[in-house]
Design a protein around this motif. Structure first.
Motif, PDB file in Angstrom:
ATOM      1  N   ASN A 298      30.056  -5.380 -10.350  1.00  0.00           N
ATOM      2  CA  ASN A 298      31.548  -5.959 -10.101  1.00  0.00           C
ATOM      3  C   ASN A 298      32.412  -5.630 -11.560  1.00  0.00           C
ATOM      4  OD1 ASN A 298      29.989  -8.081 -11.703  1.00  0.00           O
ATOM      5  ND2 ASN A 298      30.918  -9.457 -10.518  1.00  0.00           N
TER       6      ASN A 298
ATOM      7  N   ARG B  83      40.024  -3.016  -6.342  1.00  0.00           N
ATOM      8  CA  ARG B  83      38.860  -3.343  -5.922  1.00  0.00           C
ATOM      9  C   ARG B  83      39.524  -4.233  -4.676  1.00  0.00           C
ATOM     10  NH1 ARG B  83      34.038  -3.692  -8.293  1.00  0.00           N
ATOM     11  NH2 ARG B  83      32.466  -4.585  -7.069  1.00  0.00           N
TER      12      ARG B  83
ATOM     13  N   GLY C 261      31.438  -1.185  -5.647  1.00  0.00           N
ATOM     14  CA  GLY C 261      32.627  -1.715  -5.317  1.00  0.00           C
ATOM     15  C   GLY C 261      33.340  -0.982  -4.075  1.00  0.00           C
TER      16      GLY C 261
ATOM     17  N   PHE D 228      36.899   0.041  -2.774  1.00  0.00           N
ATOM     18  CA  PHE D 228      38.404   0.064  -3.340  1.00  0.00           C
ATOM     19  C   PHE D 228      39.430   0.657  -2.455  1.00  0.00           C
ATOM     20  CE2 PHE D 228      35.117   0.199  -6.625  1.00  0.00           C
ATOM     21  CZ  PHE D 228      35.749  -0.582  -7.652  1.00  0.00           C
TER      22      PHE D 228
END
Length: 291
Positions: A13, A38, A150, A152
């Motif tokens: 993260n 994100r 992540g 996005f």
């Protein structure tokens, strides 16, 4: 990147934004850089199924038991620059491309080889659903799943697009024009996302190796290992539901990859990874209380 940090893996993260070069084109067809931020999947994005008894036909959507506590540090604010690269595969909901990281002095740790999974124009909800399950199965990233850095997204301006959405040689899908509504039942947020068309939505994933060999018998140990991988995620009440040859790849190998991690339940280290988890389901079964 300094020599004393090259072997330190970056937290999953750590990245808050991506600038991607070569992904999006403007109204004239000219490639333009795009910044994606994100997106954090809310805990209630995906409901789990509950069976009142093993034999009951009725299904009721309820929140699942609390997910295992995350072991990640506080989210980082790293902004990473990527160059969109060669296509590695495509499917019902997305296209997968290699990406190259532009080196900067702000990269604090090591990123392994990466791929970008880009949603089809009408498949944003599937990417969001898959991102939620990567969070749910965090303890299995690097074990039986690839590491996910992540989810996005960016809202595109009018006329901006991803070439695969509009080009004359666009890769089509039999289900591209219809949303599999059963995936979104019980989730207002996923249903709303399934109707949005002006977002580019991506997952940043660890690059894996090749597919299982075809035309030759698989070693008994390998077959058992694959069965056991699905058993691992079942420990958290998750059913993959899309078991196929193309969804099983070898674990990353090479001098710049990250090592496989042992299972938190069995301690086993696996040689393969399962992919495409946007169609998985979570199921909780409970026996009747009046038997």
């Amino acid at each position: 990147m300094s020599a004393n940090t090259v072997d330190v893996p970056m937290a999953l993260n750590a990245i808050s934004a991506l600038t991607i070069h070569g992904l999006i084109a403007d109204t004239e067809g000219t490639s333009i850089p795009v910044i994606l931020h994100r997106t954090v999947a809310p805990l209630d994005l995906v409901p789990f199924l509950k069976l009142s008894s093993p034999d009951a036909p009725e299904l009721d959507f309820v929140p699942f038991i609390p997910r295992p506590p995350s072991t990640l540090p506080e989210p980082g604010d790293l902004h990473v620059q990527l160059i969109f690269g060669e296509e590695k595969g495509w499917g019902r909901s997305s296209f997968v491309h290699e990406v190259n990281v532009l080196p900067t002095t702000t990269l604090p740790a090591h990123l392994p080889p990466l791929v970008l999974k880009v949603a089809r124009s009408k498949r944003r909800a599937e990417i969001g659903r898959e991102a939620w399950f990567y969070d749910e199965l965090e303890c299995f990233q690097g074990v039986v799943l690839p590491r996910c850095y992540g989810w996005f997204e960016a809202e595109l301006a009018e006329g901006q697009s991803f070439a695969h959405w509009t080009g004359p040689n666009r890769r089509s899908s039999r289900t591209e024009s219809s949303n599999p509504e059963w995936l979104f039942e019980g989730s207002r947020q996923l249903k709303e996302m399934s109707h949005s068309r002006n977002y580019v939505s991506v997952l940043l994933l660890e690059k894996l190796g090749g597919k299982l060999p075809r035309g030759v018998p698989l070693a008994d140990e390998l077959v058992k290992g694959i069965y056991d991988m699905y058993g691992e995620i079942a420990e958290l009440g998750v059913d993959h539901r899309d078991i196929r040859y193309s969804n099983m790849l070898t674990a990353p190998q090479g001098p710049t990859t990250l090592p496989s991690l042992p299972s938190p339940f069995t301690g086993r280290i696996y040689t393969h990874r399962m992919i495409d988890i946007e169609w998985v389901k979570g199921i909780v079964r409970s026996l009747p209380t009046d038997h």
